[in-house]
Scaffold this motif. Structure first.
Motif, PDB file in Angstrom:
ATOM      1  N   UNK A   2       0.850  -1.196   0.000  1.00 31.67           N
ATOM      2  CA  UNK A   2       0.000   0.000   0.000  1.00 31.67           C
ATOM      3  C   UNK A   2       0.881   1.240   0.000  1.00 31.67           C
ATOM      4  N   UNK A   3       0.467   2.239  -0.758  1.00 30.05           N
ATOM      5  CA  UNK A   3       1.190   3.509  -0.802  1.00 30.05           C
ATOM      6  C   UNK A   3       0.206   4.648  -0.587  1.00 30.05           C
ATOM      7  N   UNK A   4       0.562   5.535   0.326  1.00 29.12           N
ATOM      8  CA  UNK A   4      -0.260   6.712   0.588  1.00 29.12           C
ATOM      9  C   UNK A   4       0.658   7.895   0.857  1.00 29.12           C
ATOM     10  N   UNK A   5       0.099   9.099   0.763  1.00 33.36           N
ATOM     11  CA  UNK A   5       0.855  10.307   1.081  1.00 33.36           C
ATOM     12  C   UNK A   5       0.059  11.159   2.059  1.00 33.36           C
ATOM     13  N   UNK A   6       0.755  11.606   3.102  1.00 26.90           N
ATOM     14  CA  UNK A   6       0.190  12.597   4.004  1.00 26.90           C
ATOM     15  C   UNK A   6       0.921  13.905   3.701  1.00 26.90           C
ATOM     16  N   UNK A   7       0.326  14.729   2.847  1.00 25.42           N
ATOM     17  CA  UNK A   7       1.062  15.867   2.319  1.00 25.42           C
ATOM     18  C   UNK A   7       2.150  15.339   1.411  1.00 25.42           C
ATOM     19  N   UNK A   8       3.403  15.651   1.753  1.00 26.08           N
ATOM     20  CA  UNK A   8       4.516  15.127   0.964  1.00 26.08           C
ATOM     21  C   UNK A   8       5.240  13.992   1.679  1.00 26.08           C
ATOM     22  N   UNK A   9       4.637  13.467   2.754  1.00 18.19           N
ATOM     23  CA  UNK A   9       5.243  12.361   3.495  1.00 18.19           C
ATOM     24  C   UNK A   9       4.720  11.037   2.943  1.00 18.19           C
ATOM     25  N   UNK A  10       5.584  10.204   2.355  1.00 17.59           N
ATOM     26  CA  UNK A  10       5.124   8.904   1.861  1.00 17.59           C
ATOM     27  C   UNK A  10       4.914   7.919   3.003  1.00 17.59           C
ATOM     28  N   UNK A  11       3.832   7.156   2.904  1.00 17.47           N
ATOM     29  CA  UNK A  11       3.551   6.083   3.866  1.00 17.47           C
ATOM     30  C   UNK A  11       3.588   4.776   3.082  1.00 17.47           C
ATOM     31  N   UNK A  12       4.538   3.939   3.422  1.00 18.57           N
ATOM     32  CA  UNK A  12       4.724   2.662   2.736  1.00 18.57           C
ATOM     33  C   UNK A  12       4.140   1.551   3.595  1.00 18.57           C
ATOM     34  N   UNK A  13       3.071   0.935   3.103  1.00 23.49           N
ATOM     35  CA  UNK A  13       2.481  -0.199   3.801  1.00 23.49           C
ATOM     36  C   UNK A  13       3.126  -1.477   3.276  1.00 23.49           C
ATOM     37  N   UNK A  14       3.963  -2.092   4.086  1.00 25.30           N
ATOM     38  CA  UNK A  14       4.742  -3.253   3.638  1.00 25.30           C
ATOM     39  C   UNK A  14       4.121  -4.528   4.194  1.00 25.30           C
ATOM     40  N   UNK A  15       3.765  -5.460   3.327  1.00 22.92           N
ATOM     41  CA  UNK A  15       3.165  -6.717   3.789  1.00 22.92           C
ATOM     42  C   UNK A  15       4.181  -7.600   4.516  1.00 22.92           C
ATOM     43  N   UNK A  16       3.664  -8.679   5.094  1.00 23.45           N
ATOM     44  CA  UNK A  16       4.483  -9.548   5.949  1.00 23.45           C
ATOM     45  C   UNK A  16       5.594 -10.272   5.202  1.00 23.45           C
TER      46      UNK A  16
END
Length: 340
Positions: free
Chosen positions: A273-287
């Motif tokens: 999963x990839x999301x952005x909070x403003x310009x901060x990337x949030x990387x959702x990494x699976x198990x």
């Protein structure tokens, strides 16, 4: 540039280096550009299988391969690179700093379609280290007419730069480890053991680490707090499959971040999963992170830490090259994985 038999070329300056190869022993110029051929050189040329050579045509303006390669190498980039050469008409372009290598693919195609100029590069989005050769260029002929050369160079400059190097400037990383089993202490959290080395290799540091149960609000709260505390990149681990207890994706969305993509054509890493909070990337990494040496994280962490904003289209295109072969001895990143 004029082609002459070696006998008729005596007394004239060579328009190019003439390379001599002794199998298994040496390869280098027997005669350098500008060398005035003499009769005593003819035997050496015949031993090399040379019957004709190129000499300069005094009535036309030419740029020799060495000079042309330097001009090209300089026009391909603006900063964070150094040049090495010339060597047999070629200039190498090297990384001056650690960073993520970016290429203007359309411009590279234009250059290599000219039929007189070539540029060879390593793959787009490669992690580069100081001193690493990332590209090389030369012209195909030993000299090129100025009237043909300079218009091409100007077009390259107008459309460029061809090459960029993005420093790993986003060095502060936050990690949200999820799962009832780790939050309760029943299972050890191995996220830092794995992630610390990967982050440090890019010049970064994990400045915040929180363990959350499988609760949307707790995960959301941890993400927002890390953003407030100055994290440049946020990584969540686990909780991204279709199990009833997996709510990490809900937590990411609930944090207020904009979801770019859930699911990727990358194995291991399909539930990325990839999301952005403003310009901060949030990387959702699976198990898969906890089992495989190379995963989707290794593809996108360098892009996140260099500030390279990733789109859904970028992720989709990685279906080409997104299959890890799970080799008995992993050689990543010296392999095809993630090199779409």
């Amino acid at each position: 540039m004029i082609k002459l038999s070696i006998d008729k070329a005596v007394g004239k300056p060579l328009a190019h280096d003439i390379t001599r190869i002794i199998p298994g022993k040496s390869k280098g110029p027997a005669f350098k550009k500008g060398h005035i051929l003499s009769k005593k050189d003819l035997a050496v040329l015949r031993d090399m299988g040379k019957s004709n050579v190129y000499v300069f045509d005094p009535d036309k303006g030419y740029i020799h391969e060495d000079n042309a390669a330097k001009v090209l190498a300089e026009s391909f980039q603006q900063k964070w690179f150094t040049l090495e050469g010339p060597s047999e008409g070629r200039f190498n372009i090297k990384a001056q700093i650690n960073g993520l290598f970016k290429i203007n693919i359309n411009l590279l195609t234009f250059i290599n379609q000219t039929e007189t100029i070539i540029c060879s590069t390593i793959h787009q989005n490669t992690v580069c280290f100081e001193g690493m050769t990332v590209a090389a260029t030369r012209i195909i002929p030993v000299a090129i007419e100025e009237s043909e050369f300079w218009p091409i160079v100007e077009e390259i400059r107008d459309k460029g730069p061809l090459l960029r190097l993005l420093p790993f400037s986003r060095s502060k990383v936050g990690v949200v480890a999820t799962g009832e089993e780790v939050s309760s202490g029943r299972v050890k959290d191995y996220s830092l053991d794995i992630l610390s080395l990967k982050v440090q290799s890019l010049g970064g540091k994990i400045i915040s680490h929180q363990i959350c149960p499988d609760e949307k609000k707790a995960i959301s709260r941890a993400i927002r707090q890390m953003a407030k505390d100055g994290c440049d990149v946020i990584i969540t681990t686990g909780g991204l499959s279709v199990d009833a207890d997996d709510v990490t994706l809900d937590g990411i969305i609930s944090s207020g971040a904009k979801l770019i993509s859930y699911g990727s054509p990358i194995l291991p890493g399909a539930m990325f999963a990839l999301a952005y909070m403003g310009d901060i990337p949030i990387l959702g990494i699976p198990a898969a992170l906890f089992y495989y040496k190379a995963t989707v994280l290794d593809i996108f962490l360098p892009r996140a830490m260099s500030g390279d904003r990733v789109t859904r289209e970028d992720i989709v295109r990685l279906g080409h090259g997104g299959l890890c072969l799970n080799c008995p001895k992993c050689t990543y990143p010296i392999c095809p994985f993630g090199k779409g």
